[in-house]
Design a protein around this motif. Sequence first.
Motif, short mmCIF file in Angstrom:
data_model
loop_
_atom_site.label_atom_id
_atom_site.label_comp_id
_atom_site.label_asym_id
_atom_site.label_seq_id
_atom_site.Cartn_x
_atom_site.Cartn_y
_atom_site.Cartn_z
N ALA A 1 0.84 -1.21 0.00
CA ALA A 1 0.00 0.00 0.00
C ALA A 1 0.87 1.25 0.00
CB ALA A 1 -0.94 -0.01 1.20
N GLU A 2 1.91 1.26 0.79
CA GLU A 2 2.81 2.42 0.85
C GLU A 2 3.54 2.63 -0.48
OE1 GLU A 2 3.08 4.96 2.96
OE2 GLU A 2 1.37 4.00 3.93
N ARG A 3 4.00 1.54 -1.08
CA ARG A 3 4.68 1.66 -2.37
C ARG A 3 3.74 2.21 -3.43
NH1 ARG A 3 7.53 -3.22 -4.46
NH2 ARG A 3 8.24 -1.67 -5.96
N LEU A 4 2.50 1.74 -3.43
CA LEU A 4 1.52 2.26 -4.40
C LEU A 4 1.20 3.72 -4.09
CD1 LEU A 4 -0.35 1.77 -6.80
CD2 LEU A 4 -2.07 0.94 -5.19
N ARG A 5 0.92 4.01 -2.84
CA ARG A 5 0.57 5.37 -2.43
C ARG A 5 1.66 6.37 -2.85
NH1 ARG A 5 -0.32 4.55 2.62
NH2 ARG A 5 -2.57 4.39 2.60
N ALA A 6 2.92 5.96 -2.79
CA ALA A 6 4.03 6.84 -3.15
C ALA A 6 4.00 7.27 -4.62
CB ALA A 6 5.36 6.17 -2.83
N LEU A 7 3.31 6.49 -5.46
CA LEU A 7 3.21 6.85 -6.88
C LEU A 7 2.05 7.80 -7.17
CD1 LEU A 7 3.83 3.41 -8.65
CD2 LEU A 7 5.47 5.27 -8.25
N GLY A 8 1.17 7.99 -6.20
CA GLY A 8 -0.01 8.82 -6.40
C GLY A 8 0.28 10.30 -6.26
N ARG A 9 -0.56 11.09 -6.91
CA ARG A 9 -0.48 12.54 -6.76
C ARG A 9 -1.88 13.06 -6.47
NH1 ARG A 9 -1.72 16.12 -10.92
NH2 ARG A 9 -2.56 15.13 -12.76
N GLU A 10 -1.94 14.07 -5.61
CA GLU A 10 -3.23 14.66 -5.21
C GLU A 10 -3.85 15.42 -6.38
OE1 GLU A 10 -5.02 14.80 -2.31
OE2 GLU A 10 -3.63 13.55 -1.16
N VAL A 11 -5.13 15.17 -6.63
CA VAL A 11 -5.89 15.91 -7.63
C VAL A 11 -7.26 16.24 -7.05
CG1 VAL A 11 -4.72 14.85 -9.63
CG2 VAL A 11 -6.82 13.81 -8.72
N SER A 12 -7.95 17.16 -7.69
CA SER A 12 -9.32 17.48 -7.28
C SER A 12 -10.15 17.76 -8.52
CB SER A 12 -9.35 18.66 -6.32
OG SER A 12 -8.81 19.80 -6.93
N PHE A 13 -11.45 17.49 -8.39
CA PHE A 13 -12.42 17.72 -9.46
C PHE A 13 -13.64 18.40 -8.86
CE2 PHE A 13 -10.25 13.68 -10.42
CZ PHE A 13 -9.79 13.92 -11.71
N PRO A 14 -14.19 19.41 -9.54
CA PRO A 14 -15.45 20.00 -9.05
C PRO A 14 -16.62 19.04 -9.30
CG PRO A 14 -14.71 21.09 -11.07
CD PRO A 14 -13.66 20.07 -10.71
N ALA A 15 -17.75 19.33 -8.71
CA ALA A 15 -18.96 18.54 -8.92
C ALA A 15 -19.41 18.65 -10.38
CB ALA A 15 -20.08 19.02 -8.00
N GLY A 16 -19.97 17.56 -10.91
CA GLY A 16 -20.54 17.57 -12.26
C GLY A 16 -19.54 17.40 -13.39
N VAL A 17 -18.32 16.97 -13.10
CA VAL A 17 -17.29 16.81 -14.13
C VAL A 17 -17.21 15.35 -14.57
CG1 VAL A 17 -14.77 16.84 -14.48
CG2 VAL A 17 -15.90 18.75 -13.35
N ARG A 18 -17.13 15.14 -15.89
CA ARG A 18 -16.90 13.80 -16.43
C ARG A 18 -15.41 13.50 -16.28
NH1 ARG A 18 -20.92 10.43 -17.02
NH2 ARG A 18 -19.80 9.32 -18.62
#
Length: 149
Positions: free
Chosen positions: A13-30
Motif C-alpha cells: 500500500a505504501e509503495r503504491l501510495r508513493a506513486l499517487g499525486r493529489e488531484v481534485s475535481f469539481p462537482a458535475g465533471v466527467r
Amino acid sequence: MTGLLGALSSEHAERLRALGREVSFPAGVRIFEEGYRADRFWIIRTGSVTLDQRVPGRSAQAVETIGHGELLGWSWLFRPYIWHLGAETGSPVRALEFDAAEVRRMCEDDHELGYALALAVGEIISHRLQRSRTRLLDAYGPHGYSDRL
C-alpha cells in the motif's frame, strides 16, 4: 483502511501510495468516458463519483456511486486499456491519481505486489459487475426479477 489500499499489505500500500499525486475535481465533471483510453486511475479521498454504463437506445444508466477509499477505474490494468464505464463527480472530489503505465511497470518489477494488486482489483471488479447487473435488471428487467437471483 478500506478499499484498494486496505486490501494490500502495508508495504505494498505504501509503495503504491508513493506513486499517487493529489488531484481534485469539481462537482458535475466527467472524469472519463466509456470506450476511451484508460491511462490512469484514482483512489477517492473525499466526495463521490457515479459510474455509468451506456444502454443502447437510452441514456447512460448509473450503476454505482463510489466514495472515500474506493478505487475509481480498473480498465487500466487489463488490455486493451479501454474504459468499460463512464464516471462523473457527484460532489467535489479529492483523490490520489496514478499513472497506469507507471503502476504496471512497478507490478512487472515486483510480481508479488502485482499479484496482490491484481487480486484486489479483481475482487472490486467482481462486486461492481454484480451490482451493475442487479441495477440494470431492476431498471429494465421484469419486475422483481433481480430479487429472485
